[in-house]
Design a protein around this motif. Sequence first.
Motif, PDB file in Angstrom:
ATOM      1  N   ASP A  11     -28.275   5.076 -26.385  1.00 16.71           N
ATOM      2  CA  ASP A  11     -27.284   4.539 -25.460  1.00 16.71           C
ATOM      3  C   ASP A  11     -27.427   5.171 -24.083  1.00 16.71           C
ATOM      4  O   ASP A  11     -27.191   6.343 -23.883  1.00 16.71           O
ATOM      5  CB  ASP A  11     -25.887   4.826 -26.042  1.00 16.71           C
ATOM      6  CG  ASP A  11     -24.785   4.424 -25.080  1.00 16.71           C
ATOM      7  OD1 ASP A  11     -23.674   4.923 -25.251  1.00 16.71           O
ATOM      8  OD2 ASP A  11     -25.065   3.639 -24.162  1.00 16.71           O
TER       9      ASP A  11
ATOM     10  N   SER B 235     -24.121   6.723 -21.406  1.00 18.56           N
ATOM     11  CA  SER B 235     -23.485   8.033 -21.379  1.00 18.56           C
ATOM     12  C   SER B 235     -24.211   8.990 -20.437  1.00 18.56           C
ATOM     13  O   SER B 235     -23.692  10.033 -20.100  1.00 18.56           O
ATOM     14  CB  SER B 235     -23.420   8.620 -22.778  1.00 18.56           C
ATOM     15  OG  SER B 235     -24.673   8.567 -23.382  1.00 18.56           O
TER      16      SER B 235
ATOM     17  N   VAL C  28     -23.148   8.267 -15.918  1.00 18.84           N
ATOM     18  CA  VAL C  28     -21.824   8.140 -15.317  1.00 18.84           C
ATOM     19  C   VAL C  28     -21.588   9.176 -14.228  1.00 18.84           C
ATOM     20  O   VAL C  28     -20.696   9.030 -13.403  1.00 18.84           O
ATOM     21  CB  VAL C  28     -20.689   8.282 -16.370  1.00 18.84           C
ATOM     22  CG1 VAL C  28     -20.801   7.188 -17.418  1.00 18.84           C
ATOM     23  CG2 VAL C  28     -20.677   9.655 -16.989  1.00 18.84           C
TER      24      VAL C  28
ATOM     25  N   GLU D 224     -17.476  12.127 -27.265  1.00 19.08           N
ATOM     26  CA  GLU D 224     -18.033  10.783 -27.054  1.00 19.08           C
ATOM     27  C   GLU D 224     -17.914   9.882 -28.278  1.00 19.08           C
ATOM     28  O   GLU D 224     -18.189   8.695 -28.209  1.00 19.08           O
ATOM     29  CB  GLU D 224     -19.508  10.907 -26.686  1.00 19.08           C
ATOM     30  CG  GLU D 224     -19.736  11.531 -25.333  1.00 19.08           C
ATOM     31  CD  GLU D 224     -21.201  11.885 -25.134  1.00 19.08           C
ATOM     32  OE1 GLU D 224     -21.860  11.213 -24.347  1.00 19.08           O
ATOM     33  OE2 GLU D 224     -21.679  12.834 -25.805  1.00 19.08           O
ATOM     34  N   TYR D 225     -17.535  10.471 -29.411  1.00 19.29           N
ATOM     35  CA  TYR D 225     -17.368   9.670 -30.618  1.00 19.29           C
ATOM     36  C   TYR D 225     -15.896   9.366 -30.869  1.00 19.29           C
ATOM     37  O   TYR D 225     -15.520   8.880 -31.925  1.00 19.29           O
ATOM     38  CB  TYR D 225     -18.001  10.391 -31.811  1.00 19.29           C
ATOM     39  CG  TYR D 225     -19.467  10.639 -31.566  1.00 19.29           C
ATOM     40  CD1 TYR D 225     -20.402   9.629 -31.789  1.00 19.29           C
ATOM     41  CD2 TYR D 225     -19.913  11.860 -31.056  1.00 19.29           C
ATOM     42  CE1 TYR D 225     -21.745   9.827 -31.514  1.00 19.29           C
ATOM     43  CE2 TYR D 225     -21.259  12.066 -30.775  1.00 19.29           C
ATOM     44  CZ  TYR D 225     -22.160  11.050 -31.001  1.00 19.29           C
ATOM     45  OH  TYR D 225     -23.491  11.238 -30.721  1.00 19.29           O
TER      46      TYR D 225
ATOM     47  N   LEU E   3     -13.735   4.869 -14.743  1.00 25.62           N
ATOM     48  CA  LEU E   3     -13.415   5.951 -15.681  1.00 25.62           C
ATOM     49  C   LEU E   3     -12.614   7.063 -15.015  1.00 25.62           C
ATOM     50  O   LEU E   3     -12.062   7.929 -15.695  1.00 25.62           O
ATOM     51  CB  LEU E   3     -14.705   6.540 -16.264  1.00 25.62           C
ATOM     52  CG  LEU E   3     -15.603   5.533 -16.998  1.00 25.62           C
ATOM     53  CD1 LEU E   3     -16.958   6.151 -17.321  1.00 25.62           C
ATOM     54  CD2 LEU E   3     -14.918   5.046 -18.274  1.00 25.62           C
TER      55      LEU E   3
ATOM     56  N   ILE F  11     -13.159  12.110 -21.593  1.00 22.60           N
ATOM     57  CA  ILE F  11     -14.207  12.120 -22.613  1.00 22.60           C
ATOM     58  C   ILE F  11     -15.274  13.132 -22.220  1.00 22.60           C
ATOM     59  O   ILE F  11     -15.849  13.063 -21.131  1.00 22.60           O
ATOM     60  CB  ILE F  11     -14.830  10.710 -22.796  1.00 22.60           C
ATOM     61  CG1 ILE F  11     -13.829   9.762 -23.462  1.00 22.60           C
ATOM     62  CG2 ILE F  11     -16.033  10.772 -23.712  1.00 22.60           C
ATOM     63  CD1 ILE F  11     -12.881   9.075 -22.656  1.00 22.60           C
ATOM     64  N   LEU F  12     -15.496  14.095 -23.106  1.00 21.88           N
ATOM     65  CA  LEU F  12     -16.424  15.186 -22.820  1.00 21.88           C
ATOM     66  C   LEU F  12     -17.698  15.021 -23.633  1.00 21.88           C
ATOM     67  O   LEU F  12     -17.665  14.570 -24.770  1.00 21.88           O
ATOM     68  CB  LEU F  12     -15.775  16.527 -23.185  1.00 21.88           C
ATOM     69  CG  LEU F  12     -14.437  16.842 -22.512  1.00 21.88           C
ATOM     70  CD1 LEU F  12     -13.886  18.164 -23.038  1.00 21.88           C
ATOM     71  CD2 LEU F  12     -14.604  16.893 -21.002  1.00 21.88           C
TER      72      LEU F  12
ATOM     73  N   MET G  49     -21.751   3.088 -34.125  1.00 23.09           N
ATOM     74  CA  MET G  49     -20.723   2.951 -33.101  1.00 23.09           C
ATOM     75  C   MET G  49     -21.275   3.373 -31.740  1.00 23.09           C
ATOM     76  O   MET G  49     -21.984   4.361 -31.615  1.00 23.09           O
ATOM     77  CB  MET G  49     -19.544   3.856 -33.501  1.00 23.09           C
ATOM     78  CG  MET G  49     -18.597   4.155 -32.367  1.00 23.09           C
ATOM     79  SD  MET G  49     -17.355   5.385 -32.863  1.00 23.09           S
ATOM     80  CE  MET G  49     -16.852   5.983 -31.254  1.00 23.09           C
TER      81      MET G  49
ATOM     82  N   LYS H 255     -21.296   5.047 -28.284  1.00 18.41           N
ATOM     83  CA  LYS H 255     -20.610   6.233 -27.763  1.00 18.41           C
ATOM     84  C   LYS H 255     -19.666   5.828 -26.637  1.00 18.41           C
ATOM     85  O   LYS H 255     -19.925   4.883 -25.901  1.00 18.41           O
ATOM     86  CB  LYS H 255     -21.650   7.204 -27.217  1.00 18.41           C
ATOM     87  CG  LYS H 255     -22.387   7.975 -28.288  1.00 18.41           C
ATOM     88  CD  LYS H 255     -22.811   9.309 -27.737  1.00 18.41           C
ATOM     89  CE  LYS H 255     -24.310   9.437 -27.624  1.00 18.41           C
ATOM     90  NZ  LYS H 255     -24.736  10.705 -27.050  1.00 18.41           N
ATOM     91  N   LEU H 256     -18.591   6.567 -26.511  1.00 16.28           N
ATOM     92  CA  LEU H 256     -17.717   6.375 -25.364  1.00 16.28           C
ATOM     93  C   LEU H 256     -18.416   6.935 -24.128  1.00 16.28           C
ATOM     94  O   LEU H 256     -19.212   7.870 -24.221  1.00 16.28           O
ATOM     95  CB  LEU H 256     -16.404   7.124 -25.581  1.00 16.28           C
ATOM     96  CG  LEU H 256     -15.571   6.684 -26.776  1.00 16.28           C
ATOM     97  CD1 LEU H 256     -14.425   7.660 -27.013  1.00 16.28           C
ATOM     98  CD2 LEU H 256     -15.038   5.280 -26.548  1.00 16.28           C
ATOM     99  N   ARG H 257     -18.112   6.366 -22.991  1.00 14.64           N
ATOM    100  CA  ARG H 257     -18.687   6.917 -21.760  1.00 14.64           C
ATOM    101  C   ARG H 257     -17.917   8.164 -21.336  1.00 14.64           C
ATOM    102  O   ARG H 257     -16.682   8.178 -21.379  1.00 14.64           O
ATOM    103  CB  ARG H 257     -18.630   5.863 -20.651  1.00 14.64           C
ATOM    104  CG  ARG H 257     -19.603   4.735 -20.886  1.00 14.64           C
ATOM    105  CD  ARG H 257     -19.620   3.777 -19.725  1.00 14.64           C
ATOM    106  NE  ARG H 257     -18.344   3.083 -19.586  1.00 14.64           N
ATOM    107  CZ  ARG H 257     -18.011   2.359 -18.510  1.00 14.64           C
ATOM    108  NH1 ARG H 257     -18.840   2.271 -17.492  1.00 14.64           N
ATOM    109  NH2 ARG H 257     -16.849   1.752 -18.451  1.00 14.64           N
ATOM    110  N   GLN H 258     -18.655   9.164 -20.927  1.00 15.78           N
ATOM    111  CA  GLN H 258     -18.017  10.414 -20.490  1.00 15.78           C
ATOM    112  C   GLN H 258     -17.215  10.198 -19.210  1.00 15.78           C
ATOM    113  O   GLN H 258     -17.503   9.299 -18.426  1.00 15.78           O
ATOM    114  CB  GLN H 258     -19.081  11.479 -20.192  1.00 15.78           C
ATOM    115  CG  GLN H 258     -19.821  11.971 -21.416  1.00 15.78           C
ATOM    116  CD  GLN H 258     -20.941  12.915 -21.033  1.00 15.78           C
ATOM    117  OE1 GLN H 258     -20.895  13.574 -19.998  1.00 15.78           O
ATOM    118  NE2 GLN H 258     -21.958  12.978 -21.872  1.00 15.78           N
TER     119      GLN H 258
END
Lengths: 228, 190
Positions: free
Chosen positions: A2, A5, A8, A80-81, A195, A218-219, B1, B3-6
Amino acid sequence: MDQTSFDVHPPHLYAPYKSTILRSPTRPLMPVRELLKDLTLPAFGESLIGKLDNDLTKNARKNGEPIGERIKVSGVVMDEYGKPLAGVLVEIWQANSAGRYVHKEEIHDAPLDPNFLGAGRILTDREGRYSFYTIKPGAYPWGNHFNAWRPNHIHFSVVGHQFEHRLVTQMYFQGDPLFEYDPIFQSVPVHARELLIAKFRMDWTEPEFALAYEFNIILGRRSSTPFE
Amino acid sequence: MDKLRQTPSQTVGPFFAYGLTARQYGYDFTSIVDNSLVGAFPMGIEIDIIGHVFDGEGKPIPDALIEFRQADEKGRYRSVPLEKADSDFRGFGRFGTGTEPDAGFHFITVKPKALSGQAPHINVILFMRGSLRHLYTRIYFPDELNIDDPILRSVDPSRIRTLIAESSGANRYQFDIHMQGLNETVFFDL
């Protein structure tokens, strides 16, 4: 893998934000992830947090209430999860409603508020949640370029339990007309700017008391180079 | 899943002091840590580390925030939470470069011990106005055996010296950070 991440974050050098020019490294950072993956940050006990530390409308009162629009800023700190991170230290600092910082070197000609410091802290609870009451900060001018103004923002410092869970950032408010003129906000890639913007939450608003905003944090690992 | 963006990083800006280092700067707010990492009854060798952060023109930066994180004299990272009344080794400290007359920083700590094959070192996290993402580097010691340290071994040999403090007296070390230039400090990508 991905990709999102990884991109950003702003670059180290972003010339429109002039101070980065002499203060950003010119050589590539050295990847050391595999050697450092177990590196921890300290844990903080509740005894370090004062009763009013997360209520900036009360923690510096001298002779009355601070002036301005009372707001509540809340959210969840997670990885991040989506796993909530408990016991994370969240510290904030900000300008008052007139756009004036308490900092002694600040020279902006706007009034100080004797009842407002603009600093707070909290530890996230078991569900990773934090919440502050504060006063909505005003915009303020700065010297980056002619007629430069920062959008309203609250500074956040976040200390998680691992080295890669250290973050310093700024939270902004929806619809700020200064976004397009602010090189600090603009340093973040276009797709990631949302964000940094707190969501207005009518359903969290406290009737007759305070408007509410949600800002989740989100870390994760910071590396700019996708590998492994 | 997916990942969420930081949450993206932003600069600490020039005005962090009353929030993050209030006591050092004389603001009416408590501080969770300061520039002393030692406890009330320090074990091991107590040391002072002083230094500056220099910009690309060699000028000391007066609005940087530095954090130290290190192991103790036995090579242990503290895992017990820090508390308000706490007489043990803290292992974590903060200092802003806005109060010393020469825009320097100063930490009081103990000499850490080597752990898991690494030479003794202090982890340094660096923030400042003009830095959109924090930086990470390390302080090694000139009087330790650094040759087998896995991180130093992977650094360009001509730049290793940027990671090693200089001895500047008994139990006193100098460690300057250079953002740019010939002596640009090695920074690590986590």
